[in-house]
Design a protein around this motif. Structure first.
Motif, PDB file in Angstrom:
ATOM      1  N   GLY A  67      -4.490 -10.545 -13.812  1.00 59.04           N
ATOM      2  CA  GLY A  67      -4.371  -9.799 -15.060  1.00 59.04           C
ATOM      3  C   GLY A  67      -5.563  -8.885 -15.272  1.00 59.04           C
ATOM      4  N   VAL A  68      -5.737  -7.894 -14.384  1.00 61.12           N
ATOM      5  CA  VAL A  68      -6.882  -6.991 -14.454  1.00 61.12           C
ATOM      6  C   VAL A  68      -6.420  -5.547 -14.361  1.00 61.12           C
ATOM      7  CG1 VAL A  68      -8.471  -8.677 -13.457  1.00 61.12           C
ATOM      8  CG2 VAL A  68      -7.225  -7.118 -11.948  1.00 61.12           C
ATOM      9  N   LYS A  69      -7.296  -4.626 -14.680  1.00 59.66           N
ATOM     10  CA  LYS A  69      -7.007  -3.208 -14.606  1.00 59.66           C
ATOM     11  C   LYS A  69      -6.668  -2.819 -13.161  1.00 59.66           C
ATOM     12  CE  LYS A  69      -9.069   1.352 -15.402  1.00 59.66           C
ATOM     13  NZ  LYS A  69     -10.308   2.077 -15.807  1.00 59.66           N
ATOM     14  N   GLY A  70      -5.643  -1.999 -13.027  1.00 60.95           N
ATOM     15  CA  GLY A  70      -5.235  -1.541 -11.700  1.00 60.95           C
ATOM     16  C   GLY A  70      -4.103  -2.331 -11.105  1.00 60.95           C
ATOM     17  N   VAL A  71      -3.637  -3.396 -11.804  1.00 60.47           N
ATOM     18  CA  VAL A  71      -2.516  -4.209 -11.314  1.00 60.47           C
ATOM     19  C   VAL A  71      -1.304  -3.960 -12.194  1.00 60.47           C
ATOM     20  CG1 VAL A  71      -1.641  -6.524 -10.860  1.00 60.47           C
ATOM     21  CG2 VAL A  71      -4.051  -5.984 -10.419  1.00 60.47           C
ATOM     22  N   MET A  72      -0.201  -3.571 -11.598  1.00 56.29           N
ATOM     23  CA  MET A  72       1.035  -3.358 -12.341  1.00 56.29           C
ATOM     24  C   MET A  72       2.093  -4.340 -11.853  1.00 56.29           C
ATOM     25  SD  MET A  72       2.153   0.207 -10.489  1.00 56.29           S
ATOM     26  CE  MET A  72       0.496   0.613  -9.964  1.00 56.29           C
ATOM     27  N   ALA A  73       3.100  -4.587 -12.686  1.00 52.17           N
ATOM     28  CA  ALA A  73       4.155  -5.541 -12.341  1.00 52.17           C
ATOM     29  C   ALA A  73       5.518  -4.930 -12.610  1.00 52.17           C
ATOM     30  CB  ALA A  73       3.990  -6.828 -13.142  1.00 52.17           C
ATOM     31  N   THR A  74       6.445  -5.195 -11.704  1.00 54.91           N
ATOM     32  CA  THR A  74       7.839  -4.792 -11.870  1.00 54.91           C
ATOM     33  C   THR A  74       8.698  -6.034 -11.727  1.00 54.91           C
ATOM     34  OG1 THR A  74       7.419  -2.597 -10.926  1.00 54.91           O
ATOM     35  CG2 THR A  74       9.708  -3.341 -11.016  1.00 54.91           C
ATOM     36  N   SER A  75       9.461  -6.365 -12.745  1.00 56.30           N
ATOM     37  CA  SER A  75      10.279  -7.572 -12.701  1.00 56.30           C
ATOM     38  C   SER A  75      11.370  -7.458 -11.653  1.00 56.30           C
ATOM     39  CB  SER A  75      10.878  -7.867 -14.074  1.00 56.30           C
ATOM     40  OG  SER A  75      11.671  -6.785 -14.513  1.00 56.30           O
ATOM     41  N   TRP A  76      11.995  -8.585 -11.353  1.00 54.60           N
ATOM     42  CA  TRP A  76      12.973  -8.660 -10.268  1.00 54.60           C
ATOM     43  C   TRP A  76      14.159  -7.732 -10.497  1.00 54.60           C
ATOM     44  CZ3 TRP A  76      12.972  -9.985  -5.480  1.00 54.60           C
ATOM     45  CH2 TRP A  76      14.178 -10.166  -4.807  1.00 54.60           C
ATOM     46  N   VAL A  77      14.578  -7.080  -9.434  1.00 52.45           N
ATOM     47  CA  VAL A  77      15.748  -6.217  -9.452  1.00 52.45           C
ATOM     48  C   VAL A  77      16.839  -6.900  -8.631  1.00 52.45           C
ATOM     49  CG1 VAL A  77      16.699  -3.989  -8.737  1.00 52.45           C
ATOM     50  CG2 VAL A  77      14.408  -4.109  -9.716  1.00 52.45           C
ATOM     51  N   SER A  78      18.018  -7.027  -9.187  1.00 54.28           N
ATOM     52  CA  SER A  78      19.110  -7.718  -8.518  1.00 54.28           C
ATOM     53  C   SER A  78      19.568  -6.948  -7.290  1.00 54.28           C
ATOM     54  CB  SER A  78      20.285  -7.892  -9.488  1.00 54.28           C
ATOM     55  OG  SER A  78      21.352  -8.561  -8.857  1.00 54.28           O
ATOM     56  N   GLY A  79      19.753  -7.654  -6.209  1.00 57.24           N
ATOM     57  CA  GLY A  79      20.223  -7.051  -4.969  1.00 57.24           C
ATOM     58  C   GLY A  79      19.079  -6.785  -4.007  1.00 57.24           C
ATOM     59  N   THR A  80      19.219  -7.232  -2.765  1.00 56.62           N
ATOM     60  CA  THR A  80      18.129  -7.119  -1.802  1.00 56.62           C
ATOM     61  C   THR A  80      17.815  -5.672  -1.444  1.00 56.62           C
ATOM     62  OG1 THR A  80      18.652  -9.283  -0.874  1.00 56.62           O
ATOM     63  CG2 THR A  80      17.349  -7.807   0.505  1.00 56.62           C
ATOM     64  N   VAL A 106      -8.402  -9.574  -4.098  1.00 53.61           N
ATOM     65  CA  VAL A 106      -7.833  -8.338  -4.633  1.00 53.61           C
ATOM     66  C   VAL A 106      -8.641  -7.851  -5.831  1.00 53.61           C
ATOM     67  CG1 VAL A 106      -5.844  -7.374  -5.870  1.00 53.61           C
ATOM     68  CG2 VAL A 106      -5.495  -8.674  -3.767  1.00 53.61           C
ATOM     69  N   LYS A 107      -9.015  -8.761  -6.715  1.00 55.61           N
ATOM     70  CA  LYS A 107      -9.810  -8.370  -7.881  1.00 55.61           C
ATOM     71  C   LYS A 107     -11.160  -7.789  -7.462  1.00 55.61           C
ATOM     72  CE  LYS A 107      -9.480 -12.246 -10.243  1.00 55.61           C
ATOM     73  NZ  LYS A 107      -9.635 -13.219 -11.363  1.00 55.61           N
ATOM     74  N   ARG A 108     -11.784  -8.384  -6.452  1.00 58.29           N
ATOM     75  CA  ARG A 108     -13.070  -7.865  -5.975  1.00 58.29           C
ATOM     76  C   ARG A 108     -12.904  -6.452  -5.416  1.00 58.29           C
ATOM     77  NH1 ARG A 108     -13.755 -13.191  -3.851  1.00 58.29           N
ATOM     78  NH2 ARG A 108     -13.237 -12.437  -1.761  1.00 58.29           N
ATOM     79  N   LEU A 109     -11.805  -6.232  -4.710  1.00 58.42           N
ATOM     80  CA  LEU A 109     -11.562  -4.907  -4.133  1.00 58.42           C
ATOM     81  C   LEU A 109     -11.318  -3.870  -5.222  1.00 58.42           C
ATOM     82  CD1 LEU A 109     -11.201  -3.253  -1.556  1.00 58.42           C
ATOM     83  CD2 LEU A 109      -8.768  -3.895  -1.570  1.00 58.42           C
ATOM     84  N   LEU A 110     -10.547  -4.225  -6.235  1.00 61.85           N
ATOM     85  CA  LEU A 110     -10.263  -3.296  -7.334  1.00 61.85           C
ATOM     86  C   LEU A 110     -11.521  -2.978  -8.127  1.00 61.85           C
ATOM     87  CD1 LEU A 110      -6.855  -4.705  -8.670  1.00 61.85           C
ATOM     88  CD2 LEU A 110      -7.227  -2.830  -7.069  1.00 61.85           C
ATOM     89  N   GLU A 111     -12.383  -3.988  -8.288  1.00 63.28           N
ATOM     90  CA  GLU A 111     -13.635  -3.766  -9.007  1.00 63.28           C
ATOM     91  C   GLU A 111     -14.602  -2.894  -8.211  1.00 63.28           C
ATOM     92  OE1 GLU A 111     -15.002  -7.695  -9.702  1.00 63.28           O
ATOM     93  OE2 GLU A 111     -13.527  -8.127 -11.283  1.00 63.28           O
ATOM     94  N   LYS A 112     -14.537  -3.006  -6.893  1.00 62.80           N
ATOM     95  CA  LYS A 112     -15.456  -2.279  -6.015  1.00 62.80           C
ATOM     96  C   LYS A 112     -15.095  -0.810  -5.881  1.00 62.80           C
ATOM     97  CE  LYS A 112     -17.480  -2.554  -1.378  1.00 62.80           C
ATOM     98  NZ  LYS A 112     -17.501  -3.305  -0.089  1.00 62.80           N
ATOM     99  N   SER A 113     -13.782  -0.510  -5.906  1.00 60.18           N
ATOM    100  CA  SER A 113     -13.359   0.873  -5.687  1.00 60.18           C
ATOM    101  C   SER A 113     -12.124   1.190  -6.523  1.00 60.18           C
ATOM    102  CB  SER A 113     -13.040   1.104  -4.205  1.00 60.18           C
ATOM    103  OG  SER A 113     -12.457   2.369  -3.992  1.00 60.18           O
TER     104      SER A 113
END
Length: 260
Positions: free
Chosen positions: A212-225, A184-191
């Motif tokens: 932990g690189v540019k272009g990666v975001m995180a959303t913490s767990w949300v209760s309920g499927t 994934v990091k290689r792909l983000l760095e390439k394009s």
């Protein structure tokens, strides 16, 4: 298989938690039968009184001492169904809290005895059904499913000029995320056309997993499927799994979720 008459069909779904396992293994069957006007109830594993007037009890991975004692001595129900959706005999040691609990000899003995005294054991995968057949001759494979309403959801495009990769999981499945970190990091760095969204983890966990690189975001767990699934906006869903006994016995829930 024909279902019993409605008036004979009182079921208590005795769930172990409020997470995804409970949704797929307890809540979905409960709701499905209620749509057909069957008489069901639903409650936590410690609400013993809720079982009293049920003809059938479906117990989700009952393993602790007090619930197990109750399950093994339960004589006032017509049928006991022991449901299990993970190979609890082979949890990954890196999943420290879960492994510490389920690797205990007394807990494993409870699981085995609870399966042995049940009228039927239901398992989430064929591999898990084979494992549980050592302890009960009547084991049925019951796969996970999603409600039809998910087919009606409109998933908005993240960004018209971006392709969003995605991963979704829990504290236990985060052990799989490092498998895809480098590609994934290689792909983000390439394009710069690609970005990555990790759902279910805080940013620090994503960094530890190697993303932990540019272009990666995180959303913490949300209760309920269902609320969690509504957050999924991936163009491409990545679902890596290591080749382990625990993973090999799982139902491919991520493939099910990604299909919708």
């Amino acid at each position: 298989m024909l279902l019993p008459k409605h008036e004979d069909f009182k079921i208590f779904f005795w769930h172990a938690d409020d997470g995804g396992s409970s949704f797929y293994r307890m809540k979905m069957p409960d709701l499905g039968l209620k749509v057909l006007a069957y008489n069901n109830t639903y409650g936590h594993v410690n609400l013993f009184y809720s079982c009293a007037h049920s003809a059938t009890i479906v117990g989700q991975r009952i393993s602790e001492d007090t619930p197990s004692e109750h399950w093994q001595k339960m004589e006032y129900v017509k049928k006991k169904v022991y449901d299990i959706d993970d190979d609890l005999f082979n949890l990954d040691k890196q999943f420290h809290e879960g492994h510490a609990f389920y690797s205990r000899s007394d807990i494993q003995a409870n699981i085995i005895k609870n399966a042995q005294v049940s009228d039927v054991v239901t398992a989430a995968s064929p591999a898990l059904a084979e494992i549980m057949s050592k302890y009960n001759s009547n084991v049925q494979y019951i796969p996970n499913g999603l409600p039809a309403e998910v087919l009606t959801w409109d998933v908005p495009k993240y960004k018209e000029d971006k392709i969003l990769l995605g991963w979704a999981g829990t504290p236990s499945s985060k052990l799989e995320l490092p498998l895809i970190a480098e590609p994934v990091k290689r792909l983000l760095e390439k394009s710069d056309k690609f970005e990555m969204h990790c759902v279910g983890l805080i940013p620090d966990e994503v960094i530890v997993a190697g993303l932990g690189v540019k272009g990666v975001m995180a959303t913490s767990w949300v209760s309920g499927t269902l609320p969690y699934l509504k957050m999924i906006n991936f163009d491409i869903w990545l679902a890596p799994y290591r080749d382990t006994p625990f993973n090999n016995a799982k139902f491919p829930t991520k493939a099910l979720e990604a299909a919708f």
